[in-house]
Design a protein around this motif. Structure first.
Motif, PDB file in Angstrom:
ATOM      1  N   ARG A 277     -12.830  30.492  24.596  1.00  0.00           N
ATOM      2  CA  ARG A 277     -11.989  31.253  23.669  1.00  0.00           C
ATOM      3  C   ARG A 277     -12.724  31.565  22.372  1.00  0.00           C
ATOM      4  O   ARG A 277     -12.434  32.580  21.717  1.00  0.00           O
ATOM      5  CB  ARG A 277     -10.683  30.493  23.401  1.00  0.00           C
ATOM      6  CG  ARG A 277      -9.745  30.495  24.603  1.00  0.00           C
ATOM      7  CD  ARG A 277      -8.346  30.096  24.231  1.00  0.00           C
ATOM      8  NE  ARG A 277      -8.214  28.661  24.020  1.00  0.00           N
ATOM      9  CZ  ARG A 277      -7.924  27.774  24.972  1.00  0.00           C
ATOM     10  NH1 ARG A 277      -7.765  28.176  26.227  1.00  0.00           N
ATOM     11  NH2 ARG A 277      -7.805  26.498  24.692  1.00  0.00           N
ATOM     12  N   LEU A 278     -13.682  30.731  21.984  1.00  0.00           N
ATOM     13  CA  LEU A 278     -14.486  31.035  20.797  1.00  0.00           C
ATOM     14  C   LEU A 278     -15.245  32.356  20.973  1.00  0.00           C
ATOM     15  O   LEU A 278     -15.539  33.042  19.994  1.00  0.00           O
ATOM     16  CB  LEU A 278     -15.494  29.915  20.526  1.00  0.00           C
ATOM     17  CG  LEU A 278     -14.950  28.552  20.084  1.00  0.00           C
ATOM     18  CD1 LEU A 278     -16.103  27.570  19.930  1.00  0.00           C
ATOM     19  CD2 LEU A 278     -14.171  28.662  18.775  1.00  0.00           C
ATOM     20  N   TYR A 279     -15.564  32.695  22.197  1.00  0.00           N
ATOM     21  CA  TYR A 279     -16.289  33.928  22.504  1.00  0.00           C
ATOM     22  C   TYR A 279     -15.348  35.082  22.828  1.00  0.00           C
ATOM     23  O   TYR A 279     -15.804  36.159  23.213  1.00  0.00           O
ATOM     24  CB  TYR A 279     -17.219  33.701  23.694  1.00  0.00           C
ATOM     25  CG  TYR A 279     -18.407  32.808  23.409  1.00  0.00           C
ATOM     26  CD1 TYR A 279     -19.604  33.334  22.920  1.00  0.00           C
ATOM     27  CD2 TYR A 279     -18.337  31.439  23.634  1.00  0.00           C
ATOM     28  CE1 TYR A 279     -20.699  32.517  22.683  1.00  0.00           C
ATOM     29  CE2 TYR A 279     -19.431  30.612  23.397  1.00  0.00           C
ATOM     30  CZ  TYR A 279     -20.605  31.158  22.914  1.00  0.00           C
ATOM     31  OH  TYR A 279     -21.689  30.352  22.666  1.00  0.00           O
ATOM     32  N   GLY A 280     -14.062  34.843  22.726  1.00  0.00           N
ATOM     33  CA  GLY A 280     -13.105  35.876  23.098  1.00  0.00           C
ATOM     34  C   GLY A 280     -12.957  36.008  24.596  1.00  0.00           C
ATOM     35  O   GLY A 280     -12.501  37.056  25.090  1.00  0.00           O
ATOM     36  N   LEU A 281     -13.335  34.968  25.325  1.00  0.00           N
ATOM     37  CA  LEU A 281     -13.267  34.967  26.779  1.00  0.00           C
ATOM     38  C   LEU A 281     -12.081  34.142  27.249  1.00  0.00           C
ATOM     39  O   LEU A 281     -11.455  33.417  26.467  1.00  0.00           O
ATOM     40  CB  LEU A 281     -14.578  34.427  27.373  1.00  0.00           C
ATOM     41  CG  LEU A 281     -15.845  35.211  26.999  1.00  0.00           C
ATOM     42  CD1 LEU A 281     -17.086  34.497  27.485  1.00  0.00           C
ATOM     43  CD2 LEU A 281     -15.775  36.630  27.555  1.00  0.00           C
ATOM     44  N   ARG A 282     -11.797  34.238  28.538  1.00  0.00           N
ATOM     45  CA  ARG A 282     -10.619  33.577  29.078  1.00  0.00           C
ATOM     46  C   ARG A 282     -11.010  32.459  30.042  1.00  0.00           C
ATOM     47  O   ARG A 282     -11.697  32.689  31.033  1.00  0.00           O
ATOM     48  CB  ARG A 282      -9.735  34.590  29.806  1.00  0.00           C
ATOM     49  CG  ARG A 282      -8.389  34.029  30.254  1.00  0.00           C
ATOM     50  CD  ARG A 282      -7.567  35.122  30.904  1.00  0.00           C
ATOM     51  NE  ARG A 282      -6.269  34.618  31.362  1.00  0.00           N
ATOM     52  CZ  ARG A 282      -5.392  35.327  32.056  1.00  0.00           C
ATOM     53  NH1 ARG A 282      -5.675  36.595  32.359  1.00  0.00           N
ATOM     54  NH2 ARG A 282      -4.243  34.795  32.447  1.00  0.00           N
ATOM     55  N   GLY A 283     -10.574  31.250  29.718  1.00  0.00           N
ATOM     56  CA  GLY A 283     -10.789  30.126  30.609  1.00  0.00           C
ATOM     57  C   GLY A 283      -9.604  29.958  31.539  1.00  0.00           C
ATOM     58  O   GLY A 283      -9.077  30.926  32.083  1.00  0.00           O
TER      59      GLY A 283
END
Length: 418
Positions: free
Chosen positions: A368-374
């Motif tokens: 989420r820090l990278y704007g990605l979805r886990g």
């Protein structure tokens, strides 16, 4: 007499393994209350709030902890050279669907040489550069397909006596869905893991670690690398070779590892960012599963295997899972922002499917820090209901294995990210 002793030794190993599995905890009610070590707080108490802070502050700390306390420190390989020798090239492999190459790797420290044998399959129908899956096999390149032209590697004769069933061609072809992989436009590069570090007691001198400075001189350091560290290093050497292949897109390399090689794949991916997708299949304790759940395989069991997989420092956590300064959600987070996929099997309780899922879930804040979805929920998805975010996961029916279902999902995940 030697054969009888070997058979007795192997029988004792199997007996001990079965007893360990029977003694393992398989009840959720017996999973202890646990607190995971912080993912986004540094050793000095600073909260990580950005991808830059993660990369500059927290990620190096965690890499150091996994090296010093678990997998061992990968030594400087500046004195190690690798030469490549193309042994065969077949443009009509897999019924004309692929071109196969068999390449000998010759590792040298200037005084001693060791060999490994790579099998590379490249789809014929693709134009331009193609993405590639990298992965070790367990029973030799000859076991991955029924093809009489596939060569046997030198180290395989060390670990399997003449007449052993593992000399059979195609013996583990079910674990390598070559037709699906090639049909989807991917190359695949595989090498027998025994070529890098023979997974049998007494043959460490035939492993790549024996080439490194200081090997065999004095007692081992607490952070001395062992088999998993060597296997991870070997995976990166495959990537080095792929960079010389004009048909391979080195910006689209995925690594897939099953079981102990799932552990090694995660450690390889943590250290080498050239692996743009990292896939762990049924890797369990020491791989994707949370140690603190104390479910299935234990640290005591996995750290007692010979030849050793983990560095000596890891032994101090036998029966002390809650005292580890790290846990596996932090390892999975080290892949960020690259894509990572964890796969489990319902009947593979030894590997703790729930612990594998939760480790991937608890790695999600870094993505989420990278704007990605886990993974969005701490509730596992249903059987055969894969999640395909930047962290992916599936659980399938069946036992500890790599199946066509697994490969189809890995290909779906790679299609999405490549």
């Amino acid at each position: 007499m030697q054969t009888n002793v070997t058979v007795l030794f192997l029988a004792l190993l199997v007996s001990c393994s079965l007893q360990a599995q029977q003694d393992a905890n398989y009840e959720e009610s017996k999973v202890p209350d646990y607190v995971l070590p912080e993912l986004l707080v540094t050793s000095k108490g600073k909260t990580i709030a950005s991808a830059r802070q993660w990369e500059e502050l927290r990620r190096p700390e965690l890499l150091e902890l996994f090296a010093s306390q678990m997998y061992g420190r990968t030594p400087d390989d500046a004195g190690i050279t690798v030469r490549y020798e193309l042994l065969t090239e077949n443009p009509s492999a897999l019924g004309g669907k692929a071109t196969s190459k068999q390449v000998k790797f010759i590792f040298s420290n200037g005084e001693k040489e060791l060999e490994a044998l790579l099998l590379l399959l490249i789809p014929n129908g693709s134009t331009g550069k193609v993405p590639v899956f990298v992965g070790y096999n367990y029973k030799g390149n000859h076991s991955t397909l029924s093809d009489s032209t596939i060569l046997y590697s030198k180290n395989f004769a060390l670990v399997r006596e003449p007449g052993h069933p593992d000399w059979q061609r195609g013996g583990q072809a079910s674990r390598w869905s070559y037709d699906d992989i090639i049909g989807r436009g991917y190359a695949v590069a595989t090498l027998c893991y025994h070529d890098i570090f023979p997974d049998k007691p007494g043959f460490k001198d035939h492993s790549v670690v024996s080439l490194f400075k200081g090997y065999g001189k004095g007692p081992e350091a607490s952070d001395e690398w062992q088999a998993i560290g060597a296997w991870a290093w070997g995976s990166s050497r495959i990537v080095d070779y792929l960079a010389t292949e004009p048909r391979i897109d080195t910006g689209k390399i995925a690594i897939m590892g099953h079981s102990r090689q799932g552990k090694a794949a995660l450690w390889a991916g943590a250290q080498d960012t050239r692996f743009k997708i990292v896939i762990s299949n049924d890797s369990g304790e020491g791989g994707a599963a949370l140690s603190r759940r104390e479910y299935g395989e234990s640290i005591e069991r996995v750290s007692s295997i010979q030849p050793a997989w983990f560095c000596p420092a890891f032994n101090q956590y036998r029966g002390k899972e809650q005292e580890r300064p790290i846990d596996q959600h932090q390892l999975i987070a080290l892949m960020a922002p690259r894509a990572v996929y964890v796969a489990s099997a319902v009947e593979d309780r030894w590997a703790d499917p729930k612990g594998e899922y939760l480790a991937a879930y608890h790695a999600s804040p870094v993505y989420r820090l990278y704007g990605l979805r886990g993974l969005d929920s701490d509730e596992m998805p249903g059987i055969h209901e894969p999640v395909m975010n930047d962290i992916g996961y599936h659980i399938r029916e069946g036992v500890h294995d790599v199946t066509r279902y697994d490969w189809l999902r890995f290909l779906d995940f790679a299609d999405q990210h490549f």
